[in-house]
Motif scaffolding. Sequence first.
Motif, mmCIF file in Angstrom:
data_model
loop_
_atom_site.group_PDB
_atom_site.id
_atom_site.type_symbol
_atom_site.label_atom_id
_atom_site.label_comp_id
_atom_site.label_asym_id
_atom_site.label_seq_id
_atom_site.Cartn_x
_atom_site.Cartn_y
_atom_site.Cartn_z
ATOM 1 N N THR A 156 73.753 80.034 48.201
ATOM 2 C CA THR A 156 74.966 80.855 48.224
ATOM 3 C C THR A 156 76.009 80.264 49.165
ATOM 4 N N VAL A 157 75.563 79.864 50.363
ATOM 5 C CA VAL A 157 76.496 79.293 51.350
ATOM 6 C C VAL A 157 77.046 77.965 50.854
ATOM 7 N N TRP A 158 76.176 77.119 50.298
ATOM 8 C CA TRP A 158 76.619 75.798 49.844
ATOM 9 C C TRP A 158 77.521 75.900 48.631
ATOM 10 N N PHE A 159 77.382 76.981 47.860
ATOM 11 C CA PHE A 159 78.288 77.215 46.735
ATOM 12 C C PHE A 159 79.725 77.325 47.226
ATOM 13 N N TYR A 160 79.946 78.059 48.310
ATOM 14 C CA TYR A 160 81.311 78.222 48.817
ATOM 15 C C TYR A 160 81.832 76.932 49.451
ATOM 16 N N PHE A 161 80.942 76.149 50.062
ATOM 17 C CA PHE A 161 81.343 74.814 50.511
ATOM 18 C C PHE A 161 81.806 73.983 49.315
ATOM 19 N N GLY A 162 81.061 74.081 48.213
ATOM 20 C CA GLY A 162 81.429 73.334 47.020
ATOM 21 C C GLY A 162 82.755 73.779 46.443
ATOM 22 N N VAL A 163 83.045 75.075 46.479
ATOM 23 C CA VAL A 163 84.306 75.589 45.951
ATOM 24 C C VAL A 163 85.483 75.039 46.741
ATOM 25 N N VAL A 164 85.394 75.091 48.069
ATOM 26 C CA VAL A 164 86.486 74.609 48.917
ATOM 27 C C VAL A 164 86.660 73.103 48.771
ATOM 28 N N GLY A 165 85.549 72.365 48.822
ATOM 29 C CA GLY A 165 85.636 70.912 48.690
ATOM 30 C C GLY A 165 86.167 70.483 47.339
#
Length: 455
Positions: A156-165
Amino acid sequence: MGACLALCSLASCASCLCGSAPCLLCGCCPSSNNSTVTRLIFSFFLLLGTMVSVIMILPGMETQLRKIPGFCQGGTTIPGIENHVNCDVIVGYKSVYRMCFAMTCFFFMFSAIMIRVRTSKDPRAAIQNGFWFFKFLILIGITVGAFFIPDGTFHTVWFYFGVVGSFIFILIQLILLIDFAHSWNKVWVENAENSDNKCWFAGLLSFTVLHYALAITAVVLFYIYYTQPDGCTEHKVFISLNLIFCVIISIVSILPKIQEAQPHSGLLQASLISLYTMYVTWSAMTNNPNRKCNPSLLSLVSNVSTTEPSGDSTSGQVQWWDAQGIVGLIIFLFCTLYASIRSSSNTQVNKLMQTEEGGGSSGEGVVGEDGIRRAVDNEEEGVTYSYSFFHFHLCLASLYIMMTLTNWYQPDTTTQAMQSSMPAVWVKMSSSWLGLGLYLWTLIAPFIFPDRDFS
């Protein structure tokens, strides 16, 4: 004697793998600059990780792994041997998240190490341009460690990192496309003006018409298949706004005042940006969780009716491979390779991408004492690109690949399902608007600030 020759050969290969980029690829790129070869090798690392991720997410891969005796937990067993491997982690979206996490960490580490490297005489430049075998081992080590990360909230956390990146990387893609279009237009116009062959102008006109034709066709298809008479208001707004914005940038690009201040602006660039904008619009609409507004490509081709699924029917069924994901991978490959070999003549683009003018041009190879032509170290007086920014770009590319391969689905760790999400829709649409604004600024900035150099 044979053993001695073999040992000498291995020693030679080891020294090459631990040496510089020119040594590593001296046979493949004998006349390339050191800076270009280094970027190509790092891009190869990224592409290799992408290929591994694609293999891991192939449909049916988990079933095939479970057939290996004594390998997967819950799979075929061998008497006396306990299956230890959790195949749910090494295939599917979990494996893609972990593989891309490893690549992101790898490139981010080098981005931090290479901050403010000015010339190849800096000791850190030797790390950038050499020791490839150890770099490969480091990447493998980080990857192996990533697969031991417990599930928990990681996905879940890495998903939002992926969205921003991915949001930032989409903007970089647009900058590279703008640079490519400007360079394309400039070269073909100069060729037409310097020769009597008018086929160059015909080529420019043909590609411009083709881009606009594809963009208009896309708009028509969007209205037909991705909107409903009594719903899908967001899609109607998205399509209409981006259509209006594309018309605006096309008109502005050929205004006499803009042409006077920006001689190389034209409809070729505007048509290519319009086509890319329509791709981003389509990519955004395919992430809408409302299936009435987001029919799958398979349903469109086979003319199967798509109805809104019930609340309990969304678990687990994920369409990993679709057209927008494949197109996204193709654009990613083009932008990654272009960023590795590019040599922009546009000062503003060079400032945005942290490169020097003409930094990617090829040089004359240097013949060593062994008679082998080596690549040129063209960075003794100053680097031709920012080492740190280049790795940051590959770091963002890793996140973009993660989101593209998982179709921007948001993982639900409670049900082990993957679901489309509206945040992905808004991220893509906002990036398209910001990108159109950035292109519009490149057109009007020379007119607003005539005293500044925007060449």
